[in-house]
Every structure is written in C-alpha cells, then in structure tokens.
Design an enzyme around this catalytic site. Structure first.
Site, PDB file in Angstrom:
ATOM      1  N   ILE A 118      -9.287  -5.724   5.030  1.00 28.16           N
ATOM      2  CA  ILE A 118      -8.397  -4.720   5.609  1.00 28.16           C
ATOM      3  C   ILE A 118      -8.254  -3.523   4.679  1.00 28.16           C
ATOM      4  CG2 ILE A 118      -5.951  -4.284   6.134  1.00 28.16           C
ATOM      5  CD1 ILE A 118      -5.917  -6.960   7.606  1.00 28.16           C
ATOM      6  N   GLU A 119      -8.217  -3.775   3.385  1.00 29.71           N
ATOM      7  CA  GLU A 119      -8.024  -2.684   2.430  1.00 29.71           C
ATOM      8  C   GLU A 119      -9.245  -1.768   2.315  1.00 29.71           C
ATOM      9  OE1 GLU A 119      -5.400  -1.659   0.970  1.00 29.71           O
ATOM     10  OE2 GLU A 119      -4.034  -3.306   1.417  1.00 29.71           O
ATOM     11  N   THR A 120     -10.428  -2.337   2.200  1.00 29.05           N
ATOM     12  CA  THR A 120     -11.600  -1.488   1.897  1.00 29.05           C
ATOM     13  C   THR A 120     -12.853  -1.837   2.684  1.00 29.05           C
ATOM     14  OG1 THR A 120     -12.343  -2.918   0.077  1.00 29.05           O
ATOM     15  CG2 THR A 120     -10.782  -1.150  -0.475  1.00 29.05           C
ATOM     16  N   TYR A 307       1.389  -4.629   8.819  1.00 30.37           N
ATOM     17  CA  TYR A 307       0.304  -4.948   7.890  1.00 30.37           C
ATOM     18  C   TYR A 307       0.228  -6.458   7.655  1.00 30.37           C
ATOM     19  CZ  TYR A 307      -2.351  -5.180   3.512  1.00 30.37           C
ATOM     20  OH  TYR A 307      -3.269  -5.500   2.550  1.00 30.37           O
TER      21      TYR A 307
END
Length: 326
Positions: A118-120, A307
C-alpha cells in the site's frame, strides 16, 4: 485563580505568536534550536536550508489527502488485482525474511506485505519530492501542522548525520516519508533495523531491512500476536450511534456495544474486551465494523481508520492468495 488566568494569557500569547510568526522567523528559530539543542554548526544548517525550496504542490497535496475520501472511493485505490499479484510475488521472493520477522515480532507476514504494498507498491513508487523541500515547506509554510513538520525536519538532519545520507538527495512523499515502507524521519531513526546483517539500516534500497523495520514498528506500537484485527458488524436501533467517534482511541468495551445494538455474526468477544465501533461509507448505506487493539496498532502507522481497514482487507486477500498457491 488570578495566577492561573495570568498563566493562561501567557500560553495564549505564545500560541498566537507562534502561529502568526513568519516563515523567516520560524526558520531562524529552527536554526537556533539545531545549534543549541543538537550542536550542529550554524553555517551548515543555514547552507542546507538555503538549498531547499517552497513547493506549492506539496501544500496542495496535503490539503486534499486520499484519507479524506469516503470508503467506497478510497479502497479501490489499493485493493486491486495488480497490487495483489505484485504482493504475492513479493511474499514468495522474501518468504524467508518475512517468516523470520514474524517469528521475532509476532507480526504476521501478510500485514508486513500489505503495508509495503500500500505504501510504495513494493518499491515502485517511493516518492518524487525532495524530502528536504517537503519538510521545510510544511514546517515553515503550513501552520496547521508546522510544529510537527519542523520536528521532523530536525529529525531529518539527525538521521542524515547518523546514516551518512546526503540530505539534499533524499526523495520521498509530499509529507517527507521515505523508502519501501515510507518511514518519516523520526520513525526511521527509532524503528529502522538492519535486518539482513550488513551493518546498514537501509530502508531506501533494501526490502529486507524494510520488512524487519515494518515488523519492528508494529511490535513497538503494541501489536498483539495471534490476535484478531476487526470483525464486520450489524447494528440496530439508534443507541449505537453514541459509540461512534472520530477519536481513534479505544474507550468502550464489547459489552457496551453489544448492549446498544451492535451484533457480530458467529463471533463472540469477551465482555470486557476493548473495542471500537467503526463506520465506513458505501454508496447507498454505511458499513460497520468492530475494531480490536491490533486495528488501533495499524493506525499508528497512518492515523486513519480508512488506511487501517485497507491494510487489513488487503492482508486478508494476500493470506488467502498465498494459501491457494501453497
């Protein structure tokens, strides 16, 4: 009472002064702090800040974060077949490191894989902004959270000093987060680990260090091994609305929710279990979930229930996909 009133006036005057201070004044105060508290050379701080630039795109981005979207618009950004396939490949490639991280911290592999995905998107999108520009822009030109971002700017200088980074070359998100797991400066300093034993805590280029560091972050923030995260719920009546709040803190017990119209299908929780009632907006109706302490731990990574729910649901998809492969 007069003493308290006088003290309050001082606090209010200081707050108004801090809020109304110009970017130039805030920058001078920051330089003084770095020299006096952290023993940096004044010339170095001044020269480094002179290399930074105010970026209006950063201010535009922080004014409209993805987390401001309703759930039905938010989750399709992250819960995609493409991300799932990439996550499964990442899990298979780093299975040994993920297993070791899970054994050492109790954080399930699927949660670690979900966070990095999800982050990168597994290192594919780690940010295009100068981290120095991001933190100076937000620290000096974004009053709502300027104090926080100036603190992160100070942490960035300390991090660059400790890790021998070229502070002007670091790239990250519009909020100054870096690397595979998008750690802000303070998190990098306090929770990053050298997980492959090469003597370097490298979250910018090393996915193995990122795996260990994400796991360590969750462990340090209270992850409970072998505990559930959330359960889908049904509601009835109107009393349950008293237990909905924007606060992320867990203030209620399952007994309180159950006594006020919240039901779980096929799941029974301890009456004294601390929980949080969560509401997610769908196109035609609301969806309700009961969050457990591990859900709260996910919000320590990003302070948004949207999130945390996306991470949870993506982790469940990953877990099922990995099970089907094996």
């Amino acid at each position: 009472m007069k003493v308290l009133q006088f003290g309050l006036l001082i606090v209010l005057s200081y707050s108004v002064s801090a809020i109304s201070a110009s970017p130039e004044v805030l920058q001078l105060q920051f330089i003084d702090t770095m020299v006096k508290e952290h023993k940096f050379e004044r010339n170095y701080i001044e020269a480094t800040l002179a290399k930074s630039s105010k970026n209006t795109k950063i201010l535009e981005s922080i004014a409209k974060p993805w987390e401001a979207k309703p759930w039905h618009q938010y989750y399709p950004i992250f819960l995609t077949e493409k991300r799932l396939a990439k996550g499964l490949a990442f899990w298979q490639e780093h299975q040994h490191s993920l297993q070791r991280a899970e054994q050492q911290t109790g954080v399930p592999a699927q949660i670690i894989v979900a966070i990095i995905g999800i982050e990168t998107f597994y290192g594919s999108y780690m940010g295009k902004y100068s981290v120095l520009d991001a933190l100076t822009t937000l620290g000096f030109y974004y009053p709502p959270r300027a104090t926080f971002f100036r603190s992160e700017l100070a942490q960035l200088f300390l991090l660059a000093q400790e890790e021998k980074f070229d502070i002007t070359q670091l790239k990250g998100s519009y909020a100054g987060a870096m690397g595979w797991g998008q750690f802000i400066s303070s998190s990098y300093r306090h929770y990053a680990v050298d997980f492959d034993g090469d003597g370097i805590r490298d979250l910018l280029n090393n996915p193995v260090d990122a795996i260990g560091s994400v796991a360590n972050y969750f462990k340090k923030h209270g992850w409970k091994k072998n505990q559930d995260i959330a359960f889908k719920a049904e509601v009835s009546g109107s009393n349950y609305t008293d237990y909905l709040s924007k606060s992320l803190k867990f203030k209620h017990t399952w007994q309180q929710l159950e006594s006020n119209g919240v039901m779980l299908n096929g799941t029974q929780l301890n009456a004294k279990q601390k929980v949080k009632l969560l509401k997610f907006k769908q196109p035609t109706k609301n969806e309700y979930w009961v969050g457990l302490p591990n859900f709260y731990t996910i919000t320590r990574y990003n302070h948004s229930p949207l999130y945390a729910m996306a991470v949870f649901q993506f982790s469940e998809q990953l877990k099922l996909a990995m099970h089907n492969v094996n």
